[in-house]
Design a protein around this motif. Sequence first.
Motif, PDB file in Angstrom:
ATOM      1  N   LYS A   1       1.758   5.122   0.944  1.00  0.00           N
ATOM      2  CA  LYS A   1       0.749   5.550   1.916  1.00  0.00           C
ATOM      3  C   LYS A   1      -0.195   4.397   2.249  1.00  0.00           C
ATOM      4  CE  LYS A   1      -2.878   8.963   2.632  1.00  0.00           C
ATOM      5  NZ  LYS A   1      -4.185   9.043   2.045  1.00  0.00           N
ATOM      6  N   GLU A   2      -0.646   3.682   1.235  1.00  0.00           N
ATOM      7  CA  GLU A   2      -1.542   2.540   1.450  1.00  0.00           C
ATOM      8  C   GLU A   2      -0.854   1.460   2.282  1.00  0.00           C
ATOM      9  OE1 GLU A   2      -4.606   0.021   1.736  1.00  0.00           O
ATOM     10  OE2 GLU A   2      -4.785   2.015   0.854  1.00  0.00           O
TER      11      GLU A   2
ATOM     12  N   SER B   1      -6.646  -3.715   0.617  1.00  0.00           N
ATOM     13  CA  SER B   1      -5.389  -3.012   0.457  1.00  0.00           C
ATOM     14  C   SER B   1      -4.588  -3.590  -0.709  1.00  0.00           C
ATOM     15  CB  SER B   1      -4.579  -3.097   1.757  1.00  0.00           C
ATOM     16  OG  SER B   1      -3.391  -2.359   1.637  1.00  0.00           O
TER      17      SER B   1
ATOM     18  N   GLU C   1      -0.613   2.652   5.907  1.00  0.00           N
ATOM     19  CA  GLU C   1      -1.918   2.560   6.570  1.00  0.00           C
ATOM     20  C   GLU C   1      -2.305   1.109   6.809  1.00  0.00           C
ATOM     21  OE1 GLU C   1      -4.489   4.811   4.001  1.00  0.00           O
ATOM     22  OE2 GLU C   1      -3.673   6.730   4.683  1.00  0.00           O
ATOM     23  N   SER C   2      -2.013   0.251   5.855  1.00  0.00           N
ATOM     24  CA  SER C   2      -2.317  -1.172   6.000  1.00  0.00           C
ATOM     25  C   SER C   2      -1.540  -1.775   7.160  1.00  0.00           C
ATOM     26  CB  SER C   2      -1.986  -1.907   4.694  1.00  0.00           C
ATOM     27  OG  SER C   2      -2.208  -3.286   4.844  1.00  0.00           O
TER      28      SER C   2
ATOM     29  N   SER D   1      -6.028  -2.351  -3.912  1.00  0.00           N
ATOM     30  CA  SER D   1      -5.680  -0.952  -4.117  1.00  0.00           C
ATOM     31  C   SER D   1      -4.252  -0.816  -4.638  1.00  0.00           C
ATOM     32  CB  SER D   1      -5.844  -0.187  -2.801  1.00  0.00           C
ATOM     33  OG  SER D   1      -5.412   1.142  -2.941  1.00  0.00           O
ATOM     34  N   VAL D   2      -3.318  -1.534  -4.002  1.00  0.00           N
ATOM     35  CA  VAL D   2      -1.921  -1.486  -4.431  1.00  0.00           C
ATOM     36  C   VAL D   2      -1.778  -2.026  -5.852  1.00  0.00           C
ATOM     37  CG1 VAL D   2       0.384  -2.452  -3.998  1.00  0.00           C
ATOM     38  CG2 VAL D   2      -0.953  -1.504  -2.107  1.00  0.00           C
TER      39      VAL D   2
ATOM     40  N   GLU E   1       1.348   7.045  -3.316  1.00  0.00           N
ATOM     41  CA  GLU E   1       0.059   6.492  -2.908  1.00  0.00           C
ATOM     42  C   GLU E   1       0.199   5.043  -2.460  1.00  0.00           C
ATOM     43  OE1 GLU E   1      -3.356   7.220  -5.482  1.00  0.00           O
ATOM     44  OE2 GLU E   1      -2.311   8.973  -6.323  1.00  0.00           O
TER      45      GLU E   1
END
Length: 161
Positions: free
Chosen positions: A72-73, A116, A76-77, A119-120, A69
Motif C-alpha cells: 500500500k505504501e 516513504s 501510494e508513493s 515507513s517501508v 501495508e
Amino acid sequence: MNRTVSGFFGALALVTLVGCSSHHHHHGMMGGGNSDAYWQKGQQDMEGLINRTVQDPEKAKQVNMLAGEIIKELKESRERERAYHRQLYTLNASYDAEASEFSKIINEANIQRMQSSASVLSLRFKMKNLMTADEWKALSDRMISYSSRYQGGSAGAKTGY
C-alpha cells in the motif's frame, strides 16, 4: 518504485516481486483501472510466498498484513511520485517558471520519498521480527528466485516498470 526503497534488501526484494509480478502485462496496467490489478497480483504472489514459508499460521497472517501495508505504501508513493512529475511537466510548459519553483517541487518529492522509505523500512523490520532467521532467509531466497524469472538473463536488468 525501486528508488523509494533502494538499499533496503528486504523491502527491495518485495518491490522487485511486486514490480515483476505483472511485468509482462505492465504497459497495459499502468493507467486507469488496471493499476489496482497490478498491485493486487503482487500482493497475492507475496501472500503465497509468505504462506509457504512462515510455519505459524497466525504469524503468517501478521506478516501478510505487514506486506500488504508495504505494498500500500509503495503504491501510494508511486502515485505521489507521478503527481510530482505531472507538476514538473506543467511547470516546464511555463516559459516564465523560476528555478525556485522547480526546486520546491523536487524538494517536496524528495521529502516524501524519504518518508516513504522510512515507513517501508520500519514495516520490513516488523515483518522480520515476526519470523525466525530460517523463515526470513527462506522467504528472501524465494522472493529472489521468483523475481529472477522475470529478469531475463541479467539480474536486476528489469525493474518491473
